[in-house]
Design a protein around this motif. Structure first.
Motif, short mmCIF file in Angstrom:
data_model
loop_
_atom_site.label_atom_id
_atom_site.label_comp_id
_atom_site.label_asym_id
_atom_site.label_seq_id
_atom_site.Cartn_x
_atom_site.Cartn_y
_atom_site.Cartn_z
N ASP A 120 44.78 43.05 45.66
CA ASP A 120 45.18 42.87 44.26
C ASP A 120 45.94 44.07 43.70
N VAL A 121 46.46 44.90 44.60
CA VAL A 121 47.12 46.13 44.14
C VAL A 121 48.34 45.83 43.27
N VAL A 122 49.08 44.78 43.60
CA VAL A 122 50.27 44.45 42.81
C VAL A 122 49.87 43.92 41.44
N ASN A 123 48.73 43.24 41.38
CA ASN A 123 48.27 42.68 40.10
C ASN A 123 47.92 43.77 39.08
N HIS A 124 47.67 44.97 39.56
CA HIS A 124 47.33 46.07 38.66
C HIS A 124 48.57 46.72 38.05
N LEU A 125 49.74 46.25 38.41
CA LEU A 125 50.98 46.78 37.87
C LEU A 125 51.51 45.85 36.79
N SER A 126 52.30 46.38 35.90
CA SER A 126 53.00 45.51 34.95
C SER A 126 54.08 44.75 35.70
N CYS A 127 54.61 43.71 35.09
CA CYS A 127 55.64 42.91 35.75
C CYS A 127 56.85 43.76 36.11
N ASP A 128 57.26 44.64 35.21
CA ASP A 128 58.43 45.49 35.47
C ASP A 128 58.15 46.47 36.60
N GLU A 129 56.96 47.08 36.58
CA GLU A 129 56.59 48.03 37.63
C GLU A 129 56.53 47.34 38.98
N ALA A 130 55.91 46.16 39.03
CA ALA A 130 55.75 45.45 40.30
C ALA A 130 57.09 45.01 40.86
N ARG A 131 57.96 44.49 39.99
CA ARG A 131 59.21 43.92 40.45
C ARG A 131 60.24 44.99 40.77
#
Length: 247
Positions: A120-131
């Protein structure tokens, strides 16, 4: 294989500690990217994180978490090298190993990697941070760990004879720091002295040094011609008075 599993478990334990500090890691990357005036591009390689750490990190908290990430990546890289020497493998294990080696390469572009469920590491980022920025760098370690565990699972299904034969050969190589093929290492009374791999196992470093010294001595004596043969006689046997038994 057991020591590989143990190493993998140790890396996983270190990663769990690191994972609990993901927000600190992202903050450290934010700070160092800002110092580097590099906030547009995503964090796309291990080498980029290394550069931030070496040249743009200004506080101990940021440096500590960045070094922790780099240390885990380094451990994964070393483990890849150990996996490569464990057995010859098959198409499946070799493909998995190549994937691991590529992922942990310092220059590999990891910006497109995304860890999926159950991670779930990506889920802990904001949409902008993840993308756009950190989706790849936070996904790297869990993806590599999954790949290595899959390698272990497939390797354990290989024929036992293959693993035993390769392990025995690797052990023999490991315990023989100097393993030249059968060759001449010295000369005695004008005849070459051969050492096989089997006998060389028990040959001590002191004996090898003595053999090399003897070889150098014989080369020098040969260069001296008749005088060299006379000196060899004196070195190899008791002195005899001149006469019919003289050299």
């Amino acid at each position: 294989m057991n020591d590989i599993k143990e190493s993998l478990r140790n890396i996983e334990q270190n990663y769990k500690i690191f994972q609990q500090q993901q927000f600190t890691f992202i903050a450290a990357l934010e700070h160092t990217r800002e110092n580097a005036h590099d906030k547009i591009k995503p964090v796309s390689s291990i080498g980029q994180v290394q550069t931030y750490t070496d040249h743009y990190c200004n506080n101990t908290t940021d440096k500590r978490i960045l070094l922790m990430f780099l240390s885990i990546c380094s451990e994964l890289n070393r483990l890849c090298q150990r996996l490569e020497t464990l057995h010859s493998g098959n198409a499946t294990t070799n493909a998995l190993l190549e994937k691991c080696k590529t992922l942990v390469s310092p220059s590999n572009d990891l910006s497109a990697i995304r860890a999926k469920y159950p991670h779930d590491v990506v889920n802990h980022l904001s949409c902008d941070e993840a993308r756009n920025h950190y989706g790849g760098v936070v996904s790297l370690i869990p993806v590599v760990l999954d790949c290595m565990k899959e390698w272990v699972a497939h390797s354990e299904k290989l024929p036992r004879q293959m693993l035993q034969n390769v392990s025995a050969r690797r052990a023999a190589i490991y315990h023989q720091p100097d393993r030249p093929n059968q060759h001449t290492i010295g000369v005695h009374h004008g005849q070459p002295t051969f050492v096989t791999e089997a006998s060389q196992t028990s040959l001590s470093r002191t004996e090898k040094a003595r053999a090399r010294e003897e070889q150098r001595r014989e080369v020098k004596l040969k260069q001296l011609g008749g005088l060299g043969r006379a000196i060899r006689k004196l070195l190899d046997g008791p002195w005899k008075p001149p006469g019919k038994n003289a050299f």
